[in-house]
Design a protein around this motif. Structure first.
Motif, short mmCIF file in Angstrom:
data_model
loop_
_atom_site.label_atom_id
_atom_site.label_comp_id
_atom_site.label_asym_id
_atom_site.label_seq_id
_atom_site.Cartn_x
_atom_site.Cartn_y
_atom_site.Cartn_z
N GLY A 131 9.05 11.22 -1.32
CA GLY A 131 7.78 10.59 -1.99
C GLY A 131 7.00 9.74 -1.02
O GLY A 131 7.20 9.77 0.23
N GLU A 132 6.22 9.08 -1.78
CA GLU A 132 5.38 7.95 -0.83
C GLU A 132 6.15 7.09 -0.13
O GLU A 132 7.10 6.43 -0.70
N VAL A 133 5.54 6.37 0.88
CA VAL A 133 6.15 5.50 1.70
C VAL A 133 5.29 3.95 1.01
O VAL A 133 4.30 4.13 0.97
N LEU A 134 6.15 2.80 1.00
CA LEU A 134 5.26 1.79 0.37
C LEU A 134 5.44 0.81 1.42
O LEU A 134 6.33 0.56 2.16
N LEU A 135 4.05 0.12 1.93
CA LEU A 135 3.97 -0.59 3.09
C LEU A 135 3.53 -1.97 2.81
O LEU A 135 2.40 -1.90 1.85
N SER A 136 3.57 -2.87 3.38
CA SER A 136 2.83 -4.28 3.42
C SER A 136 2.13 -4.20 4.83
O SER A 136 2.70 -4.05 6.01
N VAL A 137 0.70 -4.21 4.76
CA VAL A 137 -0.01 -4.49 5.95
C VAL A 137 -0.52 -5.88 6.04
O VAL A 137 -1.26 -6.13 5.20
N ALA A 138 -0.56 -6.62 7.19
CA ALA A 138 -1.02 -7.74 7.38
C ALA A 138 -2.47 -7.77 7.97
O ALA A 138 -2.68 -6.63 8.51
N GLY A 139 -3.02 -8.91 7.65
CA GLY A 139 -4.57 -8.71 8.28
C GLY A 139 -5.57 -8.90 7.22
O GLY A 139 -5.45 -8.66 6.10
N THR A 140 -6.78 -9.28 7.86
CA THR A 140 -7.64 -9.31 6.68
C THR A 140 -8.70 -8.21 6.38
O THR A 140 -9.09 -7.94 5.47
N GLU A 141 -8.73 -7.48 7.77
CA GLU A 141 -9.41 -6.09 7.43
C GLU A 141 -8.32 -4.81 7.81
O GLU A 141 -7.57 -4.93 8.48
N ARG B 8 8.33 13.15 6.47
CA ARG B 8 8.91 12.48 5.43
C ARG B 8 10.48 12.72 5.92
O ARG B 8 11.33 12.11 5.72
N THR B 9 10.54 14.07 6.06
CA THR B 9 12.25 14.52 6.35
C THR B 9 12.54 13.90 7.76
O THR B 9 13.50 13.42 7.67
N MET C 162 0.69 -1.17 0.08
CA MET C 162 -0.14 -0.12 0.00
C MET C 162 0.70 1.31 0.13
O MET C 162 2.04 1.13 0.30
N ARG C 163 0.31 2.36 -0.50
CA ARG C 163 0.93 3.51 -0.47
C ARG C 163 0.55 4.44 0.59
O ARG C 163 -0.67 4.80 0.83
N VAL C 164 1.52 5.11 1.20
CA VAL C 164 1.06 6.13 2.26
C VAL C 164 1.83 7.58 1.92
O VAL C 164 2.95 7.53 1.67
N VAL C 165 0.97 8.59 2.06
CA VAL C 165 1.62 9.83 1.66
C VAL C 165 1.70 10.67 3.20
O VAL C 165 0.66 10.62 3.99
N LEU C 166 2.86 11.20 3.39
CA LEU C 166 3.03 11.70 4.58
C LEU C 166 3.31 13.47 4.50
O LEU C 166 3.78 13.62 3.26
N PRO C 167 3.06 14.12 5.27
CA PRO C 167 3.28 15.43 5.03
C PRO C 167 4.98 15.72 4.99
O PRO C 167 5.75 14.83 5.57
N PRO D 171 10.44 3.68 12.99
CA PRO D 171 10.31 3.74 14.52
C PRO D 171 10.34 5.27 14.70
O PRO D 171 9.73 5.73 15.87
N VAL D 172 10.82 5.90 14.12
CA VAL D 172 11.11 7.50 14.39
C VAL D 172 9.63 8.35 14.37
O VAL D 172 9.72 9.43 14.88
N LEU D 173 8.90 7.91 13.93
CA LEU D 173 7.55 8.51 13.51
C LEU D 173 6.66 7.97 14.84
O LEU D 173 5.63 8.65 14.82
N GLY D 174 7.03 7.21 15.70
CA GLY D 174 6.45 6.80 16.86
C GLY D 174 5.89 7.92 17.68
O GLY D 174 6.88 8.60 17.97
N GLY D 175 4.94 8.24 18.00
CA GLY D 175 4.35 9.33 18.83
C GLY D 175 4.28 10.62 18.06
O GLY D 175 3.58 11.61 18.77
N THR D 176 4.58 10.63 16.62
CA THR D 176 4.30 11.94 15.89
C THR D 176 2.79 11.89 15.08
O THR D 176 2.40 13.03 15.24
#
Length: 102
Positions: free
Chosen positions: A17-27, A10-11, A1-6, A42-47
């Protein structure tokens, strides 16, 4: 999946650009998207959401398929049309910094 961050997130994460992720789970939920994002960067934790409560930070909004998803419960499944578009890569999950002022 693609994620767009401000730009400032991103900095912070050191991505361009966009972040590409794999997301596990059915929903697909906001929580699983943000869990995958914070696991990859991990640096985005809490932001984007509070570390203790898991609630979305003030002035952060979530959008996909031109729909504001910000006020949906974090564990509520995203609507099927939106989840399908996101997982297929047709539409990104967008994290947007909201504006405020008077």
């Amino acid at each position: 999946m693609r994620v767009v961050l401000p730009a400032h997130l991103r900095t912070l994460a050191g991505v361009h650009g966009e972040v590409l992720l794999s997301v596990a789970g059915t929903e697909l939920t906001q929580r699983c998207v943000l869990d995958a994002l914070e696991a990859a960067y991990p640096v985005l934790g809490g932001t984007i959401r509070d570390r203790k409560t898991g609630k979305r930070r003030a002035f952060v909004r979530f959008y996909a398929c031109e729909e504001d998803l910000s006020n949906e419960a974090p564990d509520a499944p995203l609507p099927a049309v939106i989840a399908d578009a996101i997982t297929a890569g047709r539409e990104p999950f967008m994290v947007v910094g909201a504006m405020a002022g008077g």
